[in-house]
Write a protein that holds these residues in place. Sequence first.
Motif, PDB file in Angstrom:
ATOM      1  N   ARG A  32      30.524  34.895  42.619  1.00 34.73           N
ATOM      2  CA  ARG A  32      30.220  33.395  42.682  1.00 34.73           C
ATOM      3  C   ARG A  32      31.209  32.669  42.105  1.00 34.73           C
ATOM      4  O   ARG A  32      31.635  32.612  40.871  1.00 34.73           O
ATOM      5  CB  ARG A  32      28.750  33.280  42.064  1.00 34.73           C
ATOM      6  N   GLN A  33      31.516  31.356  42.581  1.00 39.59           N
ATOM      7  CA  GLN A  33      32.507  30.483  41.958  1.00 39.59           C
ATOM      8  C   GLN A  33      31.634  29.083  41.489  1.00 39.59           C
ATOM      9  O   GLN A  33      30.474  28.754  42.242  1.00 39.59           O
ATOM     10  CB  GLN A  33      33.534  29.913  42.824  1.00 39.59           C
ATOM     11  N   GLN A  34      32.079  28.451  40.452  1.00 44.37           N
ATOM     12  CA  GLN A  34      31.337  27.310  40.034  1.00 44.37           C
ATOM     13  C   GLN A  34      32.399  26.191  39.561  1.00 44.37           C
ATOM     14  O   GLN A  34      33.522  26.509  39.017  1.00 44.37           O
ATOM     15  CB  GLN A  34      30.693  27.800  38.586  1.00 44.37           C
ATOM     16  N   THR A  35      31.886  25.020  40.271  1.00 47.12           N
ATOM     17  CA  THR A  35      32.846  23.844  39.782  1.00 47.12           C
ATOM     18  C   THR A  35      32.294  23.222  38.095  1.00 47.12           C
ATOM     19  O   THR A  35      31.203  22.848  37.951  1.00 47.12           O
ATOM     20  CB  THR A  35      32.423  22.593  40.730  1.00 47.12           C
TER      21      THR A  35
ATOM     22  N   VAL B  58      37.612  25.338  38.728  1.00 44.09           N
ATOM     23  CA  VAL B  58      36.729  26.050  40.044  1.00 44.09           C
ATOM     24  C   VAL B  58      36.645  27.449  39.298  1.00 44.09           C
ATOM     25  O   VAL B  58      37.606  28.372  39.588  1.00 44.09           O
ATOM     26  CB  VAL B  58      36.999  25.984  41.422  1.00 44.09           C
ATOM     27  N   ARG B  59      35.726  28.017  38.434  1.00 44.40           N
ATOM     28  CA  ARG B  59      35.927  29.327  37.957  1.00 44.40           C
ATOM     29  C   ARG B  59      34.913  30.249  38.604  1.00 44.40           C
ATOM     30  O   ARG B  59      34.065  30.017  39.039  1.00 44.40           O
ATOM     31  CB  ARG B  59      35.404  28.897  36.499  1.00 44.40           C
ATOM     32  N   GLN B  60      35.438  31.644  38.103  1.00 48.83           N
ATOM     33  CA  GLN B  60      34.582  32.667  38.559  1.00 48.83           C
ATOM     34  C   GLN B  60      33.471  32.813  37.504  1.00 48.83           C
ATOM     35  O   GLN B  60      33.738  32.563  36.231  1.00 48.83           O
ATOM     36  CB  GLN B  60      35.424  34.039  38.800  1.00 48.83           C
ATOM     37  N   VAL B  61      32.325  33.171  37.880  1.00 45.70           N
ATOM     38  CA  VAL B  61      31.199  33.567  37.045  1.00 45.70           C
ATOM     39  C   VAL B  61      31.145  34.848  36.786  1.00 45.70           C
ATOM     40  O   VAL B  61      30.368  35.762  37.659  1.00 45.70           O
ATOM     41  CB  VAL B  61      29.822  32.988  37.697  1.00 45.70           C
ATOM     42  N   ARG B  62      31.601  35.529  35.814  1.00 46.40           N
ATOM     43  CA  ARG B  62      31.821  36.828  35.636  1.00 46.40           C
ATOM     44  C   ARG B  62      31.385  37.318  33.976  1.00 46.40           C
ATOM     45  O   ARG B  62      31.193  36.166  33.248  1.00 46.40           O
ATOM     46  CB  ARG B  62      33.167  37.528  35.577  1.00 46.40           C
ATOM     47  N   ASP B  63      30.906  38.271  33.847  1.00 44.00           N
ATOM     48  CA  ASP B  63      30.617  38.903  32.297  1.00 44.00           C
ATOM     49  C   ASP B  63      31.609  40.037  32.141  1.00 44.00           C
ATOM     50  O   ASP B  63      31.529  41.478  32.679  1.00 44.00           O
ATOM     51  CB  ASP B  63      29.192  39.490  32.372  1.00 44.00           C
ATOM     52  N   ILE B  64      32.292  39.970  31.329  1.00 44.82           N
ATOM     53  CA  ILE B  64      33.486  40.866  30.991  1.00 44.82           C
ATOM     54  C   ILE B  64      32.982  42.113  30.514  1.00 44.82           C
ATOM     55  O   ILE B  64      33.581  43.253  30.870  1.00 44.82           O
ATOM     56  CB  ILE B  64      34.809  40.540  30.375  1.00 44.82           C
ATOM     57  N   PHE B  65      31.913  41.977  29.529  1.00 43.71           N
ATOM     58  CA  PHE B  65      31.466  43.030  29.154  1.00 43.71           C
ATOM     59  C   PHE B  65      30.604  44.059  29.932  1.00 43.71           C
ATOM     60  O   PHE B  65      30.700  45.000  30.073  1.00 43.71           O
ATOM     61  CB  PHE B  65      30.354  42.638  27.849  1.00 43.71           C
ATOM     62  N   LEU B  66      30.050  43.182  30.822  1.00 44.29           N
ATOM     63  CA  LEU B  66      29.489  44.175  32.235  1.00 44.29           C
ATOM     64  C   LEU B  66      30.279  44.802  32.859  1.00 44.29           C
ATOM     65  O   LEU B  66      30.165  45.998  33.366  1.00 44.29           O
ATOM     66  CB  LEU B  66      28.331  43.311  32.845  1.00 44.29           C
TER      67      LEU B  66
ATOM     68  N   ILE C  48      23.712  48.748  35.630  1.00 42.82           N
ATOM     69  CA  ILE C  48      24.747  47.722  35.150  1.00 42.82           C
ATOM     70  C   ILE C  48      24.988  47.050  36.338  1.00 42.82           C
ATOM     71  O   ILE C  48      25.094  45.794  36.345  1.00 42.82           O
ATOM     72  CB  ILE C  48      26.005  48.723  34.586  1.00 42.82           C
ATOM     73  N   ASP C  49      25.326  47.421  37.668  1.00 49.99           N
ATOM     74  CA  ASP C  49      25.672  46.598  38.815  1.00 49.99           C
ATOM     75  C   ASP C  49      24.686  45.494  38.988  1.00 49.99           C
ATOM     76  O   ASP C  49      25.066  44.308  39.560  1.00 49.99           O
ATOM     77  CB  ASP C  49      25.874  47.697  40.027  1.00 49.99           C
ATOM     78  N   ASN C  50      23.049  45.919  38.883  1.00 52.65           N
ATOM     79  CA  ASN C  50      22.484  44.720  39.175  1.00 52.65           C
ATOM     80  C   ASN C  50      22.582  43.873  38.177  1.00 52.65           C
ATOM     81  O   ASN C  50      22.355  42.468  38.585  1.00 52.65           O
ATOM     82  CB  ASN C  50      20.951  45.518  39.150  1.00 52.65           C
ATOM     83  N   GLN C  51      22.985  44.175  36.799  1.00 51.81           N
ATOM     84  CA  GLN C  51      23.189  43.099  35.834  1.00 51.81           C
ATOM     85  C   GLN C  51      24.345  42.394  36.188  1.00 51.81           C
ATOM     86  O   GLN C  51      24.325  41.080  36.083  1.00 51.81           O
ATOM     87  CB  GLN C  51      23.224  43.695  34.534  1.00 51.81           C
ATOM     88  N   ARG C  52      25.270  42.874  36.741  1.00 56.76           N
ATOM     89  CA  ARG C  52      26.586  42.205  37.145  1.00 56.76           C
ATOM     90  C   ARG C  52      26.406  41.373  38.272  1.00 56.76           C
ATOM     91  O   ARG C  52      26.653  40.074  38.474  1.00 56.76           O
ATOM     92  CB  ARG C  52      27.568  43.229  37.459  1.00 56.76           C
ATOM     93  N   GLN C  53      25.421  41.800  39.435  1.00 59.76           N
ATOM     94  CA  GLN C  53      24.988  40.853  40.314  1.00 59.76           C
ATOM     95  C   GLN C  53      24.378  39.661  40.031  1.00 59.76           C
ATOM     96  O   GLN C  53      24.699  38.754  40.571  1.00 59.76           O
ATOM     97  CB  GLN C  53      24.383  41.892  41.411  1.00 59.76           C
ATOM     98  N   SER C  54      23.615  39.978  39.222  1.00 61.55           N
ATOM     99  CA  SER C  54      22.647  38.850  38.709  1.00 61.55           C
ATOM    100  C   SER C  54      23.499  37.534  38.035  1.00 61.55           C
ATOM    101  O   SER C  54      23.084  36.526  38.152  1.00 61.55           O
ATOM    102  CB  SER C  54      21.467  39.129  37.590  1.00 61.55           C
ATOM    103  N   VAL C  55      24.984  38.130  37.813  1.00 61.68           N
ATOM    104  CA  VAL C  55      25.671  37.144  37.080  1.00 61.68           C
ATOM    105  C   VAL C  55      26.571  36.576  38.073  1.00 61.68           C
ATOM    106  O   VAL C  55      26.854  35.321  38.381  1.00 61.68           O
ATOM    107  CB  VAL C  55      26.425  37.579  35.972  1.00 61.68           C
TER     108      VAL C  55
END
Length: 620
Positions: A38-41, A70-78, A573-580
């Motif tokens: 997901r991308q975010q402005t 326009v950034r990607q919404v990621r969690d590097i720790f996940l 963990i993937d479910n948590q990633r996908q929620s982000v």
Amino acid sequence: MSLMSSLYVGVSGLQVSQNGLNTTGHNLANVETEGYVRQQTVLQTSQYRTIGQSYISPMQLGLGAETAAVRQVRDIFLDKSYRQELGRRGFYDSQYETVSEIENLMGELEGVAFQDSIADFWKNLQELAKEPDSLVKRASLVETSVGFVERSENLFKQLRDYQLNLNLKITNTISRINEIGDQISSLNDRICAYESNRVEHANDLRDTRNKLLDELSQMITITYRENADGRVTVNAEGVPFVTEDLTHHMGSMTVTQIRQRQLDEDEFNSTGMMENSDMLIPIWPTYGNVEVFNRDLIPNPVDNSDIGSLKGLILARGTKVAKATDIPIAPNKDNYLDEFGDLKEDEYNLALKDYKEAVKTYNKTIEPSIVMSTQAQYDQLIHGIVTKINDILCPNKEVVIAAGTTIQLSNGDTYTYDKDTVIKIFDDENAPIGINGEGGTELFSRKSMPRYMDYQEITLANGDTILAKIYNEEDEANNYSLYTVGELVVNQEMIEDKSKIPLSQSSNTGDYDIKTTERLLKAWQEPFATLSPNTLTKSNINDYYNALIGGIATTGERYHTIVKSQEGMVTSIDNQRQSVLGVASDDELTSLIKFQHAYNAAARYINVIDQMLEHIVTRI
């Protein structure tokens, strides 16, 4: 603020709203795209104009808003947690698949369970004990023996072929790792080119690169870092794999090639070629052909070394075709007694020390590999059956041969003993004989080496000279000397003439030797070996086979449990990633409405400013 400046504020509102709508539309278009993030402005205020200075602060006018990124919404720790657990699942999954294949091989052999072969052999021994003079029973035993050898060899061949076929999986995995490395390096170049203006963000290319990192982490342990230019450098098993300018490809060498490189020519030639010369080991050609994995370390979860399907494949396959001789046998104190019955402590302690070192080697090299441990234990079973039968039908005894005695070996060479040595010779006094009056006939023979040397005179340590057939000892360094799978055949003499089966008394009375048949039945039911040096219980033939199959099943169940647990961990963990990072259509529709309203508001604002300008112009 002037009206013209106000007009610019409205235009900036239209622009950022339009960018927001474009990003939201892009997200909605990729709701079902695998690997899309997901991308975010991100908006920020534009620059300010200073028009004066008040008592407490500058007097500034804002010029509206602008798009910061326009950034990607990621969690590097996940991401790191997901890739680590994905790699651990790949490690155990590759081993579970190997165990499952071995279970299938051991369960059926050409439609017949191998256990049936053992049961048929035992049944024919019992029937022969009832009627030892029956040619029908004798023929049945010989035929069963032929079938037993063929099935045992066929099964072992399938294990060996499967072991070698794992080379193809390893080769394919190495090729895919190199391919991913090249693709990541290419994406680095493209991302760096797109983002060189410091305005655009190549988010879709980053999605592709992150998806490749996910796949790579399943096959091998990786660490990675992104620099300021957007390039990702990757280390694989602690070695630079993808650098800023190139990819260091992984290669492979056979075990023999590695040994040849490690040893000098004379030392290598003295050890000879290994049977498993085609076993492939991953190496880094760029770094002097160093091995990718440290084979001296057993993977474990404590230090996160149990990661990567490639390592799992190599560990499950092993590095050689294992034999019964790879299983250490504890020294027996009875073999270290002097003529007075006292223990030779120095010799026994030295043998015990060697045994403990052999156990360490077994636990480090054989035990972790499901293929090699199965091969060694299976070969030990066959060796036990064959030697039990042969030693009863064709018994040996020990004598001490005098130093300086020269004998002629089976291959025609001569050998001279440099000291008094205990050797085995054919025990013709206690050996049963065939109906034809001949003894010393074994049921199972080695393909390339006879059981005994020809009769020859030997001098004993006590000075006596006897005529004897010296037993050709098994030598673990010489595969042809072993009663091992692949080197066994049923004695051709017994196949052609069933009367040569030695079941008669040596007294030449023609009576059948009941004690021999009783010893055959008793030997079958007597414990003969432990499954491995890590188990204490000795098993008889039937119990040993059940323990072998049970051990494989237990190992398979253990790996299955670990794989299921890892699948749950990866999914969580993937479910948590996908929620982000996942795209939620409801959230995106909300953003769509938000930016639509913002766009409409900016348009109405411009209309108001336009009307004001028109009013001023027409009134002048």
